[in-house]
Design a protein around this motif. Structure first.
Motif, PDB file in Angstrom:
ATOM      1  N   CYS A 299       1.249 -13.156   5.563  1.00  0.00           N
ATOM      2  CA  CYS A 299      -0.117 -13.536   5.937  1.00  0.00           C
ATOM      3  C   CYS A 299      -0.152 -14.119   7.351  1.00  0.00           C
ATOM      4  O   CYS A 299      -1.136 -13.934   8.078  1.00  0.00           O
TER       5      CYS A 299
ATOM      6  N   SER B  11      -8.634  -9.489  -5.939  1.00  0.00           N
ATOM      7  CA  SER B  11      -7.640  -8.448  -5.708  1.00  0.00           C
ATOM      8  C   SER B  11      -7.123  -7.924  -7.049  1.00  0.00           C
ATOM      9  O   SER B  11      -6.757  -8.701  -7.937  1.00  0.00           O
TER      10      SER B  11
ATOM     11  N   THR C  54      -1.745  -6.858  -5.355  1.00  0.00           N
ATOM     12  CA  THR C  54      -1.517  -7.477  -4.059  1.00  0.00           C
ATOM     13  C   THR C  54      -0.092  -7.179  -3.612  1.00  0.00           C
ATOM     14  O   THR C  54       0.862  -7.454  -4.345  1.00  0.00           O
TER      15      THR C  54
ATOM     16  N   SER D 113       3.354  -6.525   2.709  1.00  0.00           N
ATOM     17  CA  SER D 113       2.440  -6.320   3.837  1.00  0.00           C
ATOM     18  C   SER D 113       1.204  -7.213   3.797  1.00  0.00           C
ATOM     19  O   SER D 113       0.321  -7.075   4.644  1.00  0.00           O
TER      20      SER D 113
ATOM     21  N   THR E 190      -1.254  -7.197   1.597  1.00  0.00           N
ATOM     22  CA  THR E 190      -2.349  -6.257   1.375  1.00  0.00           C
ATOM     23  C   THR E 190      -2.992  -6.487   0.016  1.00  0.00           C
ATOM     24  O   THR E 190      -2.291  -6.572  -1.001  1.00  0.00           O
TER      25      THR E 190
ATOM     26  N   VAL F 116      -5.602  -4.999  -2.902  1.00  0.00           N
ATOM     27  CA  VAL F 116      -6.049  -3.688  -3.379  1.00  0.00           C
ATOM     28  C   VAL F 116      -7.348  -3.887  -4.156  1.00  0.00           C
ATOM     29  O   VAL F 116      -7.387  -4.654  -5.123  1.00  0.00           O
TER      30      VAL F 116
ATOM     31  N   ARG G 196       5.467  -4.025  -3.213  1.00  0.00           N
ATOM     32  CA  ARG G 196       4.973  -3.164  -2.144  1.00  0.00           C
ATOM     33  C   ARG G 196       4.133  -2.007  -2.706  1.00  0.00           C
ATOM     34  O   ARG G 196       3.838  -1.966  -3.891  1.00  0.00           O
TER      35      ARG G 196
ATOM     36  N   PHE H  40      -7.017  -0.377   0.298  1.00  0.00           N
ATOM     37  CA  PHE H  40      -5.875  -1.229   0.605  1.00  0.00           C
ATOM     38  C   PHE H  40      -6.216  -1.971   1.900  1.00  0.00           C
ATOM     39  O   PHE H  40      -6.326  -1.354   2.966  1.00  0.00           O
ATOM     40  N   ILE H  41      -6.412  -3.287   1.803  1.00  0.00           N
ATOM     41  CA  ILE H  41      -6.900  -4.061   2.943  1.00  0.00           C
ATOM     42  C   ILE H  41      -5.875  -5.127   3.329  1.00  0.00           C
ATOM     43  O   ILE H  41      -5.454  -5.934   2.496  1.00  0.00           O
ATOM     44  N   THR H  42      -5.500  -5.110   4.601  1.00  0.00           N
ATOM     45  CA  THR H  42      -4.508  -6.058   5.093  1.00  0.00           C
ATOM     46  C   THR H  42      -5.142  -6.972   6.130  1.00  0.00           C
ATOM     47  O   THR H  42      -5.350  -6.582   7.284  1.00  0.00           O
TER      48      THR H  42
END
Length: 233
Positions: free
Chosen positions: A58, A136, A139, A143, A145, A147, A177, A201-203
């Protein structure tokens, strides 16, 4: 509108013939790969190890990371909303907001709950919202990320259009991952479950960099992202 497929078998058999392969007449099974390095990443990590990895990642994606539990999540979310400048807020229609006891705080912050019957009004509310809050589904620790599954009650605009995106992460959703997330989604399909047509998929916040690697935040999405990890009850 539904279309009709014509001559599918002939077409596929012709491709197989040109490739020197026998036509496939039965279902396709997932191949057993001789080497699978993707499964080795964080292979022996405990759930606490994954939390530590997620927290570290993060930092790299400019996303504040908070750890709380079911009793303190209300206070944590209140603090985050205040730090981000308060409402308007938009959320999906999700029973977990009630399960986590967040109804009162949301009522105090000019909240719009996604209503599929309202049509484009939802998108207009999302455009005007300062904060979109989601849960989420999975997760990715590697990364940082989250979901998100989109459906009629969970419009994807909730995490894309507001200035800020807050994602609440149940600890049990954290996996090493993409490998494990893809396997979980494939498992749902195998069991005959309905899988959303849109999985995001958001990072962290929206980022974009040109060829000189000059990072610009907020080009095509939220300029700020915050993750709140909640210990499971």
């Amino acid at each position: 509108m539904n279309g009709t497929i014509h001559n599918e078998g002939t077409f596929l058999n012709n491709i197989a013939k040109n490739l020197g392969r026998a036509p496939i007449t039965k279902g396709i099974s997932v191949p057993e790969w001789k080497h699978a390095p993707q499964k080795e990443v964080l292979k022996h990590a405990t759930q606490n190890d994954l939390v530590a990895e997620l927290k570290e990642q993060c930092k790299r994606v400019h996303t504040p990371f908070h750890v709380t539990d079911s009793k303190q999540v209300v206070n944590c979310l209140t603090q985050v909303i205040e730090e981000l400048g308060n409402g308007p807020v938009i959320i999906p229609k999700d029973d977990r907001f009630t399960e986590y006891g967040l109804e009162d705080i949301l009522k105090e912050n000019d909240v719009h709950i996604w209503d599929h019957q309202a049509g484009n009004e939802n998108i207009e509310k999302a455009e005007r919202a300062n904060i979109g809050i989601t849960f989420s589904e999975m997760t990715l620790a590697e990364s940082a990320t989250v979901v998100l599954f989109s459906d009629k009650d969970h419009g994807r605009s909730i995490s894309f259009l507001p200035s800020c995106h807050v994602s609440i992460i149940p600890k049990s959703t954290i996996v090493p991952r993409m490998t494990q997330a893809a396997a979980a989604i494939r498992s749902k399909v195998t069991r005959g479950e309905v899988v959303p047509s849109c999985i995001n998929f958001i990072t962290g916040p929206s980022n974009s960099a040109d060829i000189e690697m000059d990072l610009v935040v907020g080009v095509h999405g939220p300029i700020k992202a915050v993750y709140i990890m909640v210990e499971d009850k």
